[in-house]
Design an enzyme around this catalytic site. Structure first.
Site, PDB file in Angstrom:
ATOM      1  N   CYS A   2      38.379  11.599   4.373  1.00  0.00           N
ATOM      2  CA  CYS A   2      37.825  11.511   5.720  1.00  0.00           C
ATOM      3  C   CYS A   2      36.446  12.163   5.736  1.00  0.00           C
ATOM      4  O   CYS A   2      36.237  13.229   5.161  1.00  0.00           O
ATOM      5  CB  CYS A   2      38.676  12.167   6.790  1.00  0.00           C
ATOM      6  SG  CYS A   2      40.245  11.375   7.036  1.00  0.00           S
ATOM      7  N   LYS A 585      37.423   9.805  -2.958  1.00  0.00           N
ATOM      8  CA  LYS A 585      36.736  10.591  -3.984  1.00  0.00           C
ATOM      9  C   LYS A 585      36.943  12.089  -3.788  1.00  0.00           C
ATOM     10  O   LYS A 585      36.974  12.852  -4.748  1.00  0.00           O
ATOM     11  CB  LYS A 585      35.241  10.260  -3.969  1.00  0.00           C
ATOM     12  CG  LYS A 585      34.533  10.867  -5.149  1.00  0.00           C
ATOM     13  CD  LYS A 585      33.306  10.109  -5.521  1.00  0.00           C
ATOM     14  CE  LYS A 585      32.752  10.612  -6.827  1.00  0.00           C
ATOM     15  NZ  LYS A 585      33.609  10.283  -7.983  1.00  0.00           N
TER      16      LYS A 585
HETATM   17  C1  G6P Z   1      40.318  12.581  -6.176  1.00  0.00           C
HETATM   18  C2  G6P Z   1      39.399  11.628  -6.905  1.00  0.00           C
HETATM   19  C3  G6P Z   1      39.405  11.941  -8.402  1.00  0.00           C
HETATM   20  C4  G6P Z   1      39.037  13.389  -8.634  1.00  0.00           C
HETATM   21  C5  G6P Z   1      39.972  14.330  -7.849  1.00  0.00           C
HETATM   22  C6  G6P Z   1      39.483  15.765  -7.911  1.00  0.00           C
HETATM   23  O1  G6P Z   1      41.639  12.308  -6.472  1.00  0.00           O
HETATM   24  O2  G6P Z   1      39.795  10.293  -6.682  1.00  0.00           O
HETATM   25  O3  G6P Z   1      38.462  11.110  -9.056  1.00  0.00           O
HETATM   26  O4  G6P Z   1      39.115  13.673  -9.983  1.00  0.00           O
HETATM   27  O5  G6P Z   1      40.008  13.948  -6.478  1.00  0.00           O
HETATM   28  O6  G6P Z   1      38.242  15.849  -7.259  1.00  0.00           O
HETATM   29  P1  G6P Z   1      37.163  16.935  -7.563  1.00  0.00           P
HETATM   30  O7  G6P Z   1      36.136  16.727  -6.496  1.00  0.00           O
HETATM   31  O8  G6P Z   1      37.850  18.262  -7.468  1.00  0.00           O
HETATM   32  O9  G6P Z   1      36.633  16.680  -8.922  1.00  0.00           O
END
Ligand code: G6P
Length: 590
Positions: A2, A585
């Site tokens: 969000c 993301k």
């Molecule tokens: C989400 C995204 C992943 C990412 C994860 C951790 O699930 O889809 O691609 O690795 O969050 O996010 P961060 O911002 O902590 O790397």
């Protein structure tokens, strides 16, 4: 997870400004969206289920507006559940990034008091709660403030009143205020990047702070005390950051091609803080590397490097599963948190526990001004430029390259580690510019696109690489994939080996090579086909993707063919490459 955006200014197209802000935030969720604008002395709201379109027309003229892009948690993906939500008397609207964990009990209480609910969202509970508090509060800000005292979970909001006040409140999820380059313009958003070209300075709100914007002025108030608080303005250093595909068809491909650059960004950093952290780690009892999703695989690879090169007792934890370790954290331990966003809720929770135990925290974050960076004793930045594709690629490379250099520094061999990364960046660049490589990977994608299941095997330095390869294949192709240690195959997954099954095996020229080749034989003997990613071909491979032998950094190179395979599979299957279904993301809820 969000995104929220607000604009308070002099321009008459506030709705459009918010619309474009939401488009830049849609990596945080893209199942529905909404914009609320001040129109005379009332508020009008436009909202839709589905992705934010490319353009928008027919918004009313307005100079104050807020908006939201949603990743549904409570309530289906419908226009009605899309934010912002109106107060019963339409005196204000509100959008939330987060989850109200106690929303059910609050809703029951409010229903008993006679409040009606028209959506299935937890956010509407915040709206009604503020209405209820406002009946007794001295002023509206106090109503918002005291409503937050009753909420549990991480919830950050943006709110617009029909007298033209914009209010933002931060509890957990990020919120940044932007002070416009044009006088009298103020922006509020979940991240700096979404308004970067327009703002001169930023103020990152701390947790438990409210910002009230009225008459082109703002003040910051503590949610706990109601008193005005001091704040720190920072110059916006990313105002010139370009966010475009640079001629590539998708951000994913562009970002994979940035891998050599992100490695340079790691080895060109000032070594002082890395050496300080290495010293701290050397004297630590335990090192916990923690991350979620792709960052979880990176954390595991960092822990691997620290065990192998740093001889440290290092383990990795997945953010959502870290709580059983909380009571083990001590002041003699070090936590390492790689994170693209720096806002992942599961990781933040673990870091909050670590802080309460005085455990030292090191992080490697890509987004500036994040909560994880602010909580860190050793705050490193990836400096890899924005990663727009929801599937993380270049940041994984950045994180494991950093982990390798850290481990080499702990070993006392920083210079050797740096030299190895320099060679790796060169080899990666050649690899990405080889026509032969791309032709082979495209033809492999074509072979695999009808698969129902894909298996991946790896060992030692390549185990997390195949796990991350699995993550990419699942995200990009929606084909079921299963990664496992090569040596574990014989214990269970061998039951599934038969003709028609594809198994990707990653092998380096290291001491475990023969063990992995045993697994290749076992797979082959049962008629499954083997796709080998390795320096040398092998008679049992049905398909071979050659990668250079880079010794200690071989595994970092090997993620590239897997990322490229996921990319070309997603393209071949006609999937939404940069925004795979259902994922976001940045995940700021637990
Ligand atoms: C989400 C995204 C992943 C990412 C994860 C951790 O699930 O889809 O691609 O690795 O969050 O996010 P961060 O911002 O902590 O790397």
């Amino acid at each position: 997870m969000c995104g929220i955006f607000g604009y308070f200014g002099k321009k008459e197209n506030a709705g459009e400004i918010v619309f474009h802000g939401l488009r830049r935030l849609d990596y945080r969720g893209y199942d529905s969206w909404g914009i609320g604008m001040l129109d005379g002395d009332s508020i009008v709201v436009t909202k839709q289920a589905g992705k934010i379109p490319q353009t928008i027309t027919s918004l009313p003229t307005s100079s104050i507006a807020i908006g939201h892009t949603r990743w549904a948690t409570h309530g289906g993906v419908t226009k009605n559940n899309a934010h912002p939500h109106f107060a019963t008397d339409h005196s204000f609207i509100l959008a939330q990034n987060g989850i109200v964990e106690n929303y059910q009990s609050l809703k029951q209480k409010l229903q008993k008091k006679g409040y009606a609910f028209s959506t299935e969202t937890d956010t509407e509970v915040i709206v009604r709660l503020i209405e209820d508090k406002n009946k007794r509060a001295n002023n509206f800000i106090d109503a918002v403030r005291t409503a937050f005292h009753d909420l549990t979970g991480r919830n950050t909001i943006v709110l617009l009143t029909k007298d033209g006040t914009v209010i933002g409140a931060r509890n957990g999820s990020p919120l940044v205020l932007g002070i416009g380059k044009s006088k009298g313009e103020l922006f509020l958003s979940s991240d700096i990047l979404s308004f970067a070209p327009y703002v001169e300075k930023t103020v990152v709100l701390e947790n438990q702070q409210i910002v009230e914007i009225t008459n082109n002025k703002f003040r910051i108030i503590s949610i706990n005390t109601g008193k005005q608080e001091k704040y720190r303005t920072e110059k916006n250093t990313i105002s010139n950051t370009r966010v475009d595909k640079d001629g590539f068809d998708h951000f994913m491909l562009k970002e994979i091609y940035e891998s050599p650059f992100v490695i340079e960004q790691i080895y060109n950093q000032d070594a002082r803080m890395l050496k300080q952290l290495a010293l701290k780690i050397k004297h630590a009892k335990h090192v916990y590397a923690i991350g979620s999703g792709t960052a979880g695989a990176a954390a595991a690879q960092i822990a691997y490097y620290l065990r192998i090169y740093g001889s440290m007792h290092a383990v990795s934890l997945i953010g959502a599963e870290a709580s059983d370790y909380y009571h083990l954290f001590t002041k003699d331990d070090v936590i390492i948190a790689p994170s693209q966003s720096g806002e992942t809720a599961d990781v933040l929770e673990a870091l909050e526990h670590a802080r309460s135990k005085k455990t030292k925290i090191a992080s490697l974050v890509n987004m500036p001004g994040s909560m994880i960076t602010r909580m860190s004793d050793y705050p490193f930045m990836s400096m890899a430029g924005p990663e727009i594709c929801v599937m993380s690629t270049k940041i994984f490379v950045s994180q494991i390259a950093w982990g390798y250099l850290l481990a080499k520094t702990v070993q006392g061999n920083y210079s050797e580690g740096k030299r190895n990364l320099q060679s790796l960046a060169r080899v990666m660049s050649d690899y990405l510019h080889s026509k032969n490589v791309l032709t082979q990977i495209k033809s492999l994608a074509d072979r695999l696109k009808q698969s129902k299941h894909i298996f991946l095997l790896g060992k030692a330095q390549n185990l997390q690489i195949v796990k991350e390869g699995m993550v990419k294949l699942v995200e990009g192709s929606y084909i079921h994939a299963h990664a496992l240690p090569a040596g574990d195959l014989k214990h269970y997954a061998i039951t599934l080996m038969e003709p028609g099954v594809s198994v990707i095996v990653v092998i380096s020229n290291d001491e475990v090579k023969e063990d992995v080749l045993n697994a290749v034989n076992e797979v082959n003997a049962r008629g499954a086909s083997v796709i080998g990613i390795s320096p040398a071909n092998h008679e049992r491979f049905t398909f071979h993707l050659q990668v250079s032998d880079l010794g200690e950094t071989s595994a970092i190179l090997t993620i590239l063919p897997l990322q490229l395979l996921a990319y070309y599979l997603a393209v071949a299957l006609g999937n939404n490459v940069d925004k795979p279904r259902n994922i976001a993301k940045s995940v700021t809820v637990k």
